[in-house]
Design a protein around this motif. Structure first.
Motif, PDB file in Angstrom:
ATOM      1  N   MET A  98     -16.862  12.887  14.973  1.00 35.86           N
ATOM      2  CA  MET A  98     -15.618  12.115  14.831  1.00 35.86           C
ATOM      3  C   MET A  98     -14.587  12.926  14.064  1.00 35.86           C
ATOM      4  O   MET A  98     -14.945  13.719  13.188  1.00 35.86           O
ATOM      5  CB  MET A  98     -15.883  10.810  14.068  1.00 35.86           C
ATOM      6  CG  MET A  98     -16.889   9.899  14.711  1.00 35.86           C
ATOM      7  SD  MET A  98     -17.266   8.425  13.688  1.00 35.86           S
ATOM      8  CE  MET A  98     -18.265   9.158  12.376  1.00 35.86           C
ATOM      9  N   THR A  99     -13.312  12.725  14.382  1.00 34.44           N
ATOM     10  CA  THR A  99     -12.254  13.304  13.554  1.00 34.44           C
ATOM     11  C   THR A  99     -12.257  12.603  12.206  1.00 34.44           C
ATOM     12  O   THR A  99     -12.339  11.373  12.132  1.00 34.44           O
ATOM     13  CB  THR A  99     -10.885  13.138  14.229  1.00 34.44           C
ATOM     14  OG1 THR A  99     -10.901  13.796  15.491  1.00 34.44           O
ATOM     15  CG2 THR A  99      -9.774  13.734  13.369  1.00 34.44           C
ATOM     16  N   LEU A 100     -12.178  13.405  11.136  1.00 31.16           N
ATOM     17  CA  LEU A 100     -12.203  12.866   9.776  1.00 31.16           C
ATOM     18  C   LEU A 100     -10.911  13.224   9.054  1.00 31.16           C
ATOM     19  O   LEU A 100     -10.566  14.397   8.931  1.00 31.16           O
ATOM     20  CB  LEU A 100     -13.398  13.426   9.000  1.00 31.16           C
ATOM     21  CG  LEU A 100     -13.442  13.124   7.493  1.00 31.16           C
ATOM     22  CD1 LEU A 100     -13.614  11.621   7.253  1.00 31.16           C
ATOM     23  CD2 LEU A 100     -14.554  13.907   6.819  1.00 31.16           C
ATOM     24  N   PHE A 101     -10.188  12.213   8.585  1.00 30.62           N
ATOM     25  CA  PHE A 101      -8.988  12.414   7.789  1.00 30.62           C
ATOM     26  C   PHE A 101      -9.293  12.038   6.336  1.00 30.62           C
ATOM     27  O   PHE A 101      -9.829  10.962   6.068  1.00 30.62           O
ATOM     28  CB  PHE A 101      -7.829  11.551   8.293  1.00 30.62           C
ATOM     29  CG  PHE A 101      -7.345  11.904   9.676  1.00 30.62           C
ATOM     30  CD1 PHE A 101      -6.574  13.038   9.882  1.00 30.62           C
ATOM     31  CD2 PHE A 101      -7.665  11.112  10.761  1.00 30.62           C
ATOM     32  CE1 PHE A 101      -6.125  13.369  11.151  1.00 30.62           C
ATOM     33  CE2 PHE A 101      -7.222  11.428  12.029  1.00 30.62           C
ATOM     34  CZ  PHE A 101      -6.453  12.565  12.233  1.00 30.62           C
ATOM     35  N   THR A 102      -8.950  12.926   5.420  1.00 30.06           N
ATOM     36  CA  THR A 102      -9.083  12.635   4.000  1.00 30.06           C
ATOM     37  C   THR A 102      -7.746  12.101   3.501  1.00 30.06           C
ATOM     38  O   THR A 102      -6.737  12.811   3.511  1.00 30.06           O
ATOM     39  CB  THR A 102      -9.484  13.882   3.200  1.00 30.06           C
ATOM     40  OG1 THR A 102     -10.734  14.366   3.710  1.00 30.06           O
ATOM     41  CG2 THR A 102      -9.646  13.560   1.719  1.00 30.06           C
ATOM     42  N   VAL A 103      -7.732  10.858   3.086  1.00 29.79           N
ATOM     43  CA  VAL A 103      -6.486  10.176   2.718  1.00 29.79           C
ATOM     44  C   VAL A 103      -6.143  10.465   1.260  1.00 29.79           C
ATOM     45  O   VAL A 103      -6.993  10.351   0.376  1.00 29.79           O
ATOM     46  CB  VAL A 103      -6.622   8.657   2.933  1.00 29.79           C
ATOM     47  CG1 VAL A 103      -5.360   7.932   2.476  1.00 29.79           C
ATOM     48  CG2 VAL A 103      -6.930   8.354   4.399  1.00 29.79           C
ATOM     49  N   ASP A 104      -4.887  10.852   1.040  1.00 29.67           N
ATOM     50  CA  ASP A 104      -4.365  11.002  -0.320  1.00 29.67           C
ATOM     51  C   ASP A 104      -3.523   9.767  -0.626  1.00 29.67           C
ATOM     52  O   ASP A 104      -2.386   9.652  -0.150  1.00 29.67           O
ATOM     53  CB  ASP A 104      -3.517  12.268  -0.429  1.00 29.67           C
ATOM     54  CG  ASP A 104      -2.923  12.446  -1.824  1.00 29.67           C
ATOM     55  OD1 ASP A 104      -3.204  11.612  -2.710  1.00 29.67           O
ATOM     56  OD2 ASP A 104      -2.166  13.423  -2.016  1.00 29.67           O
ATOM     57  N   PRO A 105      -4.044   8.813  -1.400  1.00 24.64           N
ATOM     58  CA  PRO A 105      -3.306   7.568  -1.644  1.00 24.64           C
ATOM     59  C   PRO A 105      -1.940   7.775  -2.279  1.00 24.64           C
ATOM     60  O   PRO A 105      -1.062   6.915  -2.136  1.00 24.64           O
ATOM     61  CB  PRO A 105      -4.227   6.795  -2.596  1.00 24.64           C
ATOM     62  CG  PRO A 105      -5.592   7.325  -2.302  1.00 24.64           C
ATOM     63  CD  PRO A 105      -5.381   8.785  -2.015  1.00 24.64           C
ATOM     64  N   ALA A 106      -1.730   8.913  -2.953  1.00 23.56           N
ATOM     65  CA  ALA A 106      -0.440   9.173  -3.588  1.00 23.56           C
ATOM     66  C   ALA A 106       0.670   9.357  -2.553  1.00 23.56           C
ATOM     67  O   ALA A 106       1.850   9.214  -2.875  1.00 23.56           O
ATOM     68  CB  ALA A 106      -0.533  10.402  -4.482  1.00 23.56           C
ATOM     69  N   THR A 107       0.299   9.648  -1.308  1.00 23.00           N
ATOM     70  CA  THR A 107       1.302   9.876  -0.260  1.00 23.00           C
ATOM     71  C   THR A 107       1.427   8.696   0.696  1.00 23.00           C
ATOM     72  O   THR A 107       2.133   8.785   1.699  1.00 23.00           O
ATOM     73  CB  THR A 107       0.939  11.135   0.549  1.00 23.00           C
ATOM     74  OG1 THR A 107      -0.291  10.899   1.262  1.00 23.00           O
ATOM     75  CG2 THR A 107       0.762  12.343  -0.365  1.00 23.00           C
ATOM     76  N   VAL A 108       0.741   7.602   0.386  1.00 26.98           N
ATOM     77  CA  VAL A 108       0.701   6.456   1.299  1.00 26.98           C
ATOM     78  C   VAL A 108       1.177   5.192   0.578  1.00 26.98           C
ATOM     79  O   VAL A 108       0.776   4.940  -0.555  1.00 26.98           O
ATOM     80  CB  VAL A 108      -0.736   6.222   1.826  1.00 26.98           C
ATOM     81  CG1 VAL A 108      -0.773   5.002   2.742  1.00 26.98           C
ATOM     82  CG2 VAL A 108      -1.248   7.449   2.550  1.00 26.98           C
ATOM     83  N   THR A 109       2.021   4.425   1.243  1.00 31.47           N
ATOM     84  CA  THR A 109       2.410   3.112   0.717  1.00 31.47           C
ATOM     85  C   THR A 109       1.488   2.074   1.333  1.00 31.47           C
ATOM     86  O   THR A 109       1.531   1.846   2.548  1.00 31.47           O
ATOM     87  CB  THR A 109       3.867   2.775   1.084  1.00 31.47           C
ATOM     88  OG1 THR A 109       4.729   3.770   0.533  1.00 31.47           O
ATOM     89  CG2 THR A 109       4.249   1.407   0.541  1.00 31.47           C
ATOM     90  N   PRO A 110       0.618   1.454   0.534  1.00 33.55           N
ATOM     91  CA  PRO A 110      -0.357   0.505   1.095  1.00 33.55           C
ATOM     92  C   PRO A 110       0.321  -0.648   1.817  1.00 33.55           C
ATOM     93  O   PRO A 110       1.393  -1.100   1.417  1.00 33.55           O
ATOM     94  CB  PRO A 110      -1.125   0.010  -0.139  1.00 33.55           C
ATOM     95  CG  PRO A 110      -0.886   1.053  -1.188  1.00 33.55           C
ATOM     96  CD  PRO A 110       0.478   1.598  -0.922  1.00 33.55           C
ATOM     97  N   ALA A 111      -0.306  -1.104   2.882  1.00 27.49           N
ATOM     98  CA  ALA A 111       0.196  -2.281   3.596  1.00 27.49           C
ATOM     99  C   ALA A 111       0.058  -3.502   2.698  1.00 27.49           C
ATOM    100  O   ALA A 111      -0.871  -3.589   1.902  1.00 27.49           O
ATOM    101  CB  ALA A 111      -0.585  -2.481   4.890  1.00 27.49           C
ATOM    102  N   PRO A 112       0.968  -4.464   2.798  1.00 27.29           N
ATOM    103  CA  PRO A 112       0.895  -5.647   1.930  1.00 27.29           C
ATOM    104  C   PRO A 112      -0.289  -6.534   2.255  1.00 27.29           C
ATOM    105  O   PRO A 112      -0.779  -6.551   3.384  1.00 27.29           O
ATOM    106  CB  PRO A 112       2.224  -6.370   2.216  1.00 27.29           C
ATOM    107  CG  PRO A 112       2.618  -5.911   3.579  1.00 27.29           C
ATOM    108  CD  PRO A 112       2.136  -4.499   3.704  1.00 27.29           C
ATOM    109  N   PHE A 113      -0.763  -7.263   1.255  1.00 25.76           N
ATOM    110  CA  PHE A 113      -1.820  -8.258   1.398  1.00 25.76           C
ATOM    111  C   PHE A 113      -1.250  -9.423   2.180  1.00 25.76           C
ATOM    112  O   PHE A 113      -0.213  -9.968   1.815  1.00 25.76           O
ATOM    113  CB  PHE A 113      -2.252  -8.710  -0.003  1.00 25.76           C
ATOM    114  CG  PHE A 113      -3.564  -9.441  -0.059  1.00 25.76           C
ATOM    115  CD1 PHE A 113      -4.747  -8.777   0.206  1.00 25.76           C
ATOM    116  CD2 PHE A 113      -3.620 -10.773  -0.412  1.00 25.76           C
ATOM    117  CE1 PHE A 113      -5.965  -9.438   0.128  1.00 25.76           C
ATOM    118  CE2 PHE A 113      -4.834 -11.445  -0.490  1.00 25.76           C
ATOM    119  CZ  PHE A 113      -6.006 -10.778  -0.211  1.00 25.76           C
ATOM    120  N   THR A 114      -1.887  -9.801   3.278  1.00 25.66           N
ATOM    121  CA  THR A 114      -1.340 -10.836   4.150  1.00 25.66           C
ATOM    122  C   THR A 114      -1.868 -12.221   3.776  1.00 25.66           C
ATOM    123  O   THR A 114      -2.864 -12.367   3.069  1.00 25.66           O
ATOM    124  CB  THR A 114      -1.703 -10.559   5.620  1.00 25.66           C
ATOM    125  OG1 THR A 114      -3.135 -10.729   5.776  1.00 25.66           O
ATOM    126  CG2 THR A 114      -1.319  -9.146   6.024  1.00 25.66           C
TER     127      THR A 114
END
Length: 209
Positions: A98-114
């Motif tokens: 599988m393709t694996l992406f390592t996420v850097d949370p500092a560069t991502v704006t989390p989606a809001p809690f619905t």
């Protein structure tokens, strides 16, 4: 770390059947290799098994010195799987085909809690209560009445014969509501006994609580 990974797994089990984002379902939750304080979540189409049609995301389980919650992980997954995200070369790899992406949370704006996230969490806590943390209130049904209203049905108690319904507003103070709910079910000033709902004897309006 094992406990955190188990909590993430517990939350994401729901998304084996219900999509986490758009048409993407959770196809796996993997504990990252030793010495990696992270969890790997595999997304793909419902019922998909082929590794080349699945995508794995590695998400750190710590934000500085603080643990990252399962809802934080879900919010990051929704964010990185929506729109276009550019990953540095060293953050893209493969694992088990599988393709694996390592996420850097500092560069991502989390989606809001619905509201659905809130309602699902509330229902799960009530359906499988931790009696050490919250007094039991026996959930025996629920109904979504509107985007901002959820009706909960509770079985008969010694002081409250018949079924009691409680209307709550998604997006409220979840922990406080869970703790206070059993004592609020007999709050007379909030109770209506003349109800057009044949599934309960009374309705307690907690939408403003």
């Amino acid at each position: 770390m094992v406990e955190q990974q188990a909590d993430v797994t517990d939350l994401l089990l729901h998304h084996v059947y219900a999509p986490l984002v758009e048409d993407q379902h959770v196809r796996g939750v993997l504990p990252a290799p030793p010495a990696t304080d992270a969890v790997r979540v595999v997304l793909g189409d419902k019922g998909e098994f082929a590794p080349d049609r699945l995508t794995a995301y590695e998400i750190p389980l710590r934000a500085g010195d603080e643990p990252r919650t399962p809802h934080d992980v879900a919010a990051l997954l929704r964010a990185v799987h929506t729109g276009t995200h550019i990953y540095p070369r060293d953050k893209v790899g493969t694992v088990m085909g599988m393709t694996l992406f390592t996420v850097d949370p500092a560069t991502v704006t989390p989606a809001p809690f619905t509201d659905d996230d809130w309602a699902f969490t509330l229902l799960r806590c009530l359906a499988s209560p931790s009696t050490e943390e919250y007094p039991p209130a026996r959930l025996c049904g629920f109904l979504f009445l509107a985007p901002d209203r959820l009706r909960l049905y509770f079985g008969a108690e010694p002081d409250l014969p018949g079924t009691t319904a409680a209307d709550v507003r998604p997006g409220g103070a979840l922990t406080a509501l869970l703790a206070a709910l059993p004592s609020l079910l007999d709050e007379q000033r909030l109770t209506k006994t003349d109800t057009d709902d044949p599934h309960c004897s009374r309705v307690v309006d907690l939408t403003g609580w």
